[in-house]
Scaffold this active site. Structure first.
Site, PDB file in Angstrom:
ATOM      1  N   ASP A   1       0.836  -1.205   0.000  1.00  0.00           N
ATOM      2  CA  ASP A   1       0.000   0.000   0.000  1.00  0.00           C
ATOM      3  C   ASP A   1       0.871   1.256   0.000  1.00  0.00           C
ATOM      4  OD1 ASP A   1      -2.262   1.513   0.042  1.00  0.00           O
ATOM      5  OD2 ASP A   1      -2.745   1.162   2.143  1.00  0.00           O
TER       6      ASP A   1
ATOM      7  N   ASN B   1     -10.600  -2.715  -6.258  1.00  0.00           N
ATOM      8  CA  ASN B   1      -9.779  -1.840  -7.116  1.00  0.00           C
ATOM      9  C   ASN B   1     -10.401  -1.609  -8.496  1.00  0.00           C
ATOM     10  OD1 ASN B   1      -6.519  -2.937  -5.855  1.00  0.00           O
ATOM     11  ND2 ASN B   1      -7.801  -1.217  -5.237  1.00  0.00           N
TER      12      ASN B   1
ATOM     13  N   ARG C   1     -11.650   1.917  -9.198  1.00  0.00           N
ATOM     14  CA  ARG C   1     -10.771   3.081  -9.393  1.00  0.00           C
ATOM     15  C   ARG C   1     -11.005   3.673 -10.786  1.00  0.00           C
ATOM     16  NH1 ARG C   1      -5.054   2.495  -6.220  1.00  0.00           N
ATOM     17  NH2 ARG C   1      -6.022   1.978  -4.244  1.00  0.00           N
TER      18      ARG C   1
ATOM     19  N   ARG D   1       1.764  -5.079   6.113  1.00  0.00           N
ATOM     20  CA  ARG D   1       1.089  -4.017   5.354  1.00  0.00           C
ATOM     21  C   ARG D   1       1.928  -2.751   5.434  1.00  0.00           C
ATOM     22  NH1 ARG D   1      -5.103  -2.542   4.402  1.00  0.00           N
ATOM     23  NH2 ARG D   1      -4.751  -0.803   3.006  1.00  0.00           N
TER      24      ARG D   1
ATOM     25  N   ARG E   1      -5.217  -2.148   8.608  1.00  0.00           N
ATOM     26  CA  ARG E   1      -6.429  -2.924   8.349  1.00  0.00           C
ATOM     27  C   ARG E   1      -6.122  -4.022   7.355  1.00  0.00           C
ATOM     28  NH1 ARG E   1      -7.743   2.375   6.622  1.00  0.00           N
ATOM     29  NH2 ARG E   1      -7.221   2.614   4.425  1.00  0.00           N
TER      30      ARG E   1
ATOM     31  N   SER F   1      -8.370  -5.116   4.771  1.00  0.00           N
ATOM     32  CA  SER F   1      -8.915  -4.825   3.439  1.00  0.00           C
ATOM     33  C   SER F   1      -9.273  -6.072   2.629  1.00  0.00           C
ATOM     34  CB  SER F   1      -7.941  -3.948   2.643  1.00  0.00           C
ATOM     35  OG  SER F   1      -7.697  -2.751   3.322  1.00  0.00           O
TER      36      SER F   1
ATOM     37  N   GLU G   1       0.963 -13.596  12.245  1.00  0.00           N
ATOM     38  CA  GLU G   1       1.456 -12.417  12.949  1.00  0.00           C
ATOM     39  C   GLU G   1       1.259 -11.234  12.005  1.00  0.00           C
ATOM     40  OE1 GLU G   1       2.576 -12.328  16.053  1.00  0.00           O
ATOM     41  OE2 GLU G   1       2.261 -14.489  16.236  1.00  0.00           O
TER      42      GLU G   1
END
Ligand code: FPP
Length: 245
Positions: A20, A68, A71, A188, A194, A196, A207
């Protein structure tokens, strides 16, 4: 800077990454979002090579979610174009590093050209066995679970499967990830904390590692730092510390 000598032999078998921050990276530099995605592909290459180098067996990258598709058309086209050009360019890297390409998601939704290129690289690399790189493309975990429930329901309806025999193994067998083990470490980038709609079932005991680094800036040393952090944690799988020792 973390280097691989600082890691011990407890390398997570399956690492999944939510890549991200491409857009924010570009914005910060006053560039178009597309340039962020282009630089994101360079980070993909570095992450893949670094993961293979330290012996991660399964690397799964969230490249394009079902959401996505909403978009702007131009951005979707850019991402699909980058996918095709990266596949063409990186087949050599995959072969050199003995990496098998895999894809998870609703591949039918991809433009013909992208799907064709993808299936070709999957076929060409199918016997590679050092690492499996899975690209999540048009992937959404809820969509995957709906598909799974539909397929299992049909088997029950046709008396091929009895409801009381439905267990974790049966569900695993119907997911896009059927050939992959559970995720050990989920990373992330970009500071968002989050999930997502990514691998909801598969991360049950993973983890979680969040970093502020924007994806195009995510380097080998950052991957190693995430692994080092993972190695410092105690995974109890519901047991007590005493039971583990
Ligand atoms: C998130 O950044 C990233 C994506 C939507 C896709 C990831 C795609 C790549 C790294 C490039 C293509 C991938 C392959 C495998 C060739 P964002 O646009 O959501 O960033 P933002 O949240 O800062 O706007």
């Amino acid at each position: 800077m973390i280097n691989k000598e600082q890691l011990n032999s407890n390398i997570p078998k399956h690492v999944a990454i939510i890549m991200d921050g491409n857009g924010r990276w570009a914005k910060k530099k006053g560039l178009f979002r597309a340039v962020g995605h282009e630089n994101g592909t360079k980070a993909v290459r570095e992450a893949v090579e670094s993961a293979a180098e330290i012996g991660i067996k399964y690397l799964t990258l969230y490249a394009f979610s079902t959401e996505n598709w909403n978009r702007p058309k131009l951005e979707v086209e850019t991402l699909m174009r980058l996918l095709v050009s990266s596949l063409k360019k990186e087949i050599k890297t995959l072969q050199k590093n003995n990496i098998r390409l895999n894809a998870i998601g609703n591949l039918q939704a991809l433009p013909e050209k992208a799907r064709k290129e993808l299936l070709e690289v999957i076929e060409k690399t199918k016997d590679n066995d050092h690492m499996t790189l899975s690209l999540a493309l048009s992937y959404g975990s809820r969509e995957e679970l709906i598909k799974t429930i539909q397929e299992i329901s049909i088997k029950v309806k046709n008396n091929v499967l009895s409801p009381h025999l439905i267990n974790e193994a049966v569900i695993n067998k119907h997911l896009y990830t059927k050939s992959l083990p559970d995720v050990d470490l989920l990373i992330r980038t970009s500071g968002e904390q989050r999930i997502s709609n990514f691998l909801l079932w598969q991360i049950a005991y993973a983890e979680l590692y969040f970093t502020e680094i924007l994806w195009p800036d995510f380097k080998k040393t950052d991957l190693f730092e995430a692994i080092l952090n993972y190695q410092q944690r105690e995974r109890r799988f519901g047991k007590t510390s005493e039971q583990l020792s």
